[in-house]
Scaffold this motif. Structure first.
Motif, mmCIF file in Angstrom:
data_model
loop_
_atom_site.group_PDB
_atom_site.id
_atom_site.type_symbol
_atom_site.label_atom_id
_atom_site.label_comp_id
_atom_site.label_asym_id
_atom_site.label_seq_id
_atom_site.Cartn_x
_atom_site.Cartn_y
_atom_site.Cartn_z
ATOM 1 N N PRO A 111 0.820 -1.216 0.000
ATOM 2 C CA PRO A 111 0.000 0.000 0.000
ATOM 3 C C PRO A 111 0.859 1.273 0.000
ATOM 4 N N LEU A 112 0.316 2.296 -0.654
ATOM 5 C CA LEU A 112 0.978 3.603 -0.721
ATOM 6 C C LEU A 112 0.262 4.539 0.257
ATOM 7 N N ILE A 113 1.036 5.279 1.047
ATOM 8 C CA ILE A 113 0.438 6.172 2.049
ATOM 9 C C ILE A 113 0.941 7.590 1.789
ATOM 10 N N ALA A 114 0.003 8.528 1.630
ATOM 11 C CA ALA A 114 0.369 9.924 1.373
ATOM 12 C C ALA A 114 0.469 10.672 2.698
ATOM 13 N N VAL A 115 1.545 11.439 2.873
ATOM 14 C CA VAL A 115 1.756 12.147 4.141
ATOM 15 C C VAL A 115 1.947 13.645 3.885
ATOM 16 N N ASN A 116 1.298 14.442 4.728
ATOM 17 C CA ASN A 116 1.495 15.895 4.698
ATOM 18 C C ASN A 116 2.843 16.200 5.380
ATOM 19 N N HIS A 117 3.692 16.921 4.676
ATOM 20 C CA HIS A 117 5.035 17.239 5.192
ATOM 21 C C HIS A 117 4.958 17.910 6.584
ATOM 22 N N LEU A 118 3.981 18.766 6.782
ATOM 23 C CA LEU A 118 3.859 19.490 8.052
ATOM 24 C C LEU A 118 3.499 18.544 9.194
ATOM 25 N N GLU A 119 2.632 17.572 8.899
ATOM 26 C CA GLU A 119 2.327 16.559 9.914
ATOM 27 C C GLU A 119 3.587 15.732 10.193
ATOM 28 N N GLY A 120 4.372 15.514 9.151
ATOM 29 C CA GLY A 120 5.638 14.797 9.326
ATOM 30 C C GLY A 120 6.515 15.517 10.344
ATOM 31 N N HIS A 121 6.646 16.839 10.206
ATOM 32 C CA HIS A 121 7.486 17.589 11.150
ATOM 33 C C HIS A 121 7.002 17.412 12.593
ATOM 34 N N ILE A 122 5.693 17.391 12.788
ATOM 35 C CA ILE A 122 5.158 17.222 14.149
ATOM 36 C C ILE A 122 5.501 15.817 14.668
ATOM 37 N N HIS A 123 5.414 14.838 13.782
ATOM 38 C CA HIS A 123 5.723 13.457 14.190
ATOM 39 C C HIS A 123 7.216 13.240 14.435
ATOM 40 N N ALA A 124 8.047 14.112 13.887
ATOM 41 C CA ALA A 124 9.477 14.016 14.188
ATOM 42 C C ALA A 124 9.679 14.157 15.694
ATOM 43 N N VAL A 125 8.811 14.946 16.332
ATOM 44 C CA VAL A 125 8.900 15.105 17.791
ATOM 45 C C VAL A 125 8.128 13.996 18.500
ATOM 46 N N LEU A 126 6.908 13.750 18.027
ATOM 47 C CA LEU A 126 6.047 12.779 18.720
ATOM 48 C C LEU A 126 6.679 11.388 18.768
ATOM 49 N N MET A 127 7.392 11.026 17.690
ATOM 50 C CA MET A 127 7.976 9.684 17.670
ATOM 51 C C MET A 127 9.063 9.528 18.735
ATOM 52 N N GLU A 128 9.756 10.620 19.035
ATOM 53 C CA GLU A 128 10.830 10.555 20.037
ATOM 54 C C GLU A 128 10.314 10.806 21.453
ATOM 55 N N ALA A 129 9.228 11.596 21.538
ATOM 56 C CA ALA A 129 8.723 11.992 22.857
ATOM 57 C C ALA A 129 7.431 11.256 23.187
ATOM 58 N N ALA A 130 7.283 10.049 22.637
ATOM 59 C CA ALA A 130 6.032 9.297 22.806
ATOM 60 C C ALA A 130 5.715 9.081 24.293
ATOM 61 N N LYS A 131 6.746 8.766 25.079
ATOM 62 C CA LYS A 131 6.502 8.483 26.506
ATOM 63 C C LYS A 131 6.092 9.759 27.232
ATOM 64 N N LYS A 132 6.839 10.835 26.950
ATOM 65 C CA LYS A 132 6.592 12.116 27.624
ATOM 66 C C LYS A 132 5.153 12.599 27.412
#
Ligand code: KG4
Ligand code: ZN
Length: 398
Positions: A111-132
């Motif tokens: 499957p192909l998944i389309a991602v909004n670049h701006l949401e990507g930037h937010i997930h750059a933090v969320l993926m690392e700060a998931a516990k916090k």
């Protein structure tokens, strides 16, 4: 369907601007590889040249994806999905990543998944700060880069998924663009943000009194000071828009009044001759050479600009967080690498008792790991892109 128990192995591809990147991320968090090829061809032009960017992506995309797969130790058949940046960004640049992702998805029957670049930037933090941020919502997210300066209220929706509401944006230049333009005006290399950041520590931040009368701040309503959590769902019309054209003009005027132009031109020539324009400020010799050429008034100007812009971003973000009753702060995008911005934001968040997170430096600027991370919840929810997916250069978030 992929569930939370499933590993969710995603290949992410990012090509929206001047970085060709591919990454393999497992379960939306575990970065198995993240290869970033930065385009150096734009350095001579003082900005990204779209036609050159597309060509560079075309040259880099195959080796970058191949290296990301090799480093992760997987084959295409092991993947659960291919994620790609749909927009916003440069049309020709996006086209390269999307075409390649489509071809891989088609050939590997994934499957192909389309991602909004701006949401990507937010997930750059969320993926690392998931516990916090495990139980924290809503968040106030500042996405601040060379192309964007946006404030979002992000609310946790389904597992790993968030919904966004734009509550502020720049009315003219992005903050990173202002950094880059001012650096160019002062005869410094491109991109200028990291150079200004590295040099600011050597000047007096109070030397040039840039005032916020020079930075127009438009709000369509009063900003109440009381925390009001229920405001999140209200469309009360209050916005926290920003503007960076005023300070850019103020710097230009300061340079002209101070008759600094001739010295700037001479310095630029000298720095080019010493190969500083093709180096990064993390290169100690290049930084020392730049410092040797810079005079006191210019260093003071750089320090004052940095203090002014980072103070403005911090105040506006914290005012928005307070207004909407945000429970935490996220700062991402290229300018999130700025040391002064990190310091000010951290101090202000601590004063308000709010948790705050930034991406690690490598995930601040454009990268594909953040695209693969943002795609995970879409994979789990079966939100796949059509075969007809094409770039959306003006794609919005929230
Ligand atoms: O996120 P990014 O890689 O690309 C865009 O989506 O724009 O951000 C690049 C921008 C450039 O304007 C660059 O000058 C700025 O981020 N930047 C910085 C710093 N590092 C990168 N600006 C200020 N201070 C920094 N340390
Ligand atoms: Zn970006």
């Amino acid at each position: 369907m992929v569930t939370s128990e499933h590993s969710g192995l995603i290949l992410g591809i990012e090509s929206s601007c001047d970085e060709t990147s591919a990454a393999v991320v497992r379960g939306g968090r575990e970065v198995l590889s993240n290869v970033v090829a930065s385009q150096l061809v734009h350095a001579d032009y003082g900005g990204v040249v779209p036609e050159l960017a597309s060509r560079e992506h075309l040259r880099a995309i195959v080796p970058v994806v191949r290296e990301a797969m090799r480093a992760a130790g997987f084959e295409y058949r092991d993947l659960d999905g291919i994620a790609v940046t749909e927009g916003p960004g440069l049309a020709g640049a996006l086209l390269v990543g999307i075409t390649f992702a489509k071809a891989v998805a088609f050939a590997a029957e994934k499957p192909l998944i389309a991602v909004n670049h701006l949401e990507g930037h937010i997930h750059a933090v969320l993926m690392e700060a998931a516990k916090k941020f495990a139980e924290v919502s809503p968040l106030l997210a500042l996405v601040v880069s060379g192309g964007h300066t946006h404030l979002y209220l992000a609310e946790r929706a389904a597992e790993g998924a968030w919904s966004y509401r734009n509550v502020g944006k720049t009315l003219d230049d992005a903050a990173g663009e202002a950094y880059d333009k001012v650096a160019k005006l002062l005869g410094l290399p491109y991109p200028g943000g990291p150079w200004m950041d590295a040099l600011a520590a050597h000047g007096d931040p109070n030397a040039v009194p840039f005032s916020f009368a020079q930075i127009k701040q438009k709000r369509s309503g009063r900003v109440p000071v009381k925390l009001a959590r229920d405001r999140i769902t209200q469309q009360d019309g209050v916005r926290f828009d920003l503007s960076f054209s005023g300070i850019k003009t103020a710097v230009r005027r300061y340079v002209e009044l101070g008759q600094m132009r001739a010295r700037i031109a001479a310095r630029e020539d000298a720095l080019r001759a010493a190969d500083v324009f093709t180096a990064k400020p993390s290169d100690e010799n290049a930084r020392a050479e730049a410092l040797r050429r810079l005079d006191g008034p210019t260093l003071d100007l750089i320090a004052s600009f940095q203090a002014s812009v980072t103070g403005y971003l911090t105040r506006t973000t914290m005012a928005a967080a307070e207004h909407f009753g945000a429970q935490g702060i996220v700062v991402s995008g290229g300018v999130a690498a700025n040391r002064e911005l990190r310091r000010r934001m951290t101090d202000s968040a601590a004063q308000c008792g709010l948790p705050i997170a930034f991406p690690s430096i490598g995930l601040s600027t454009d990268n594909a790991a953040m695209i693969a991370a943002a795609a995970w919840a879409k994979l789990a929810a079966g939100q796949f892109a059509e075969d007809t997916l094409e770039p959306t250069p003006q794609l919005r978030l929230g």
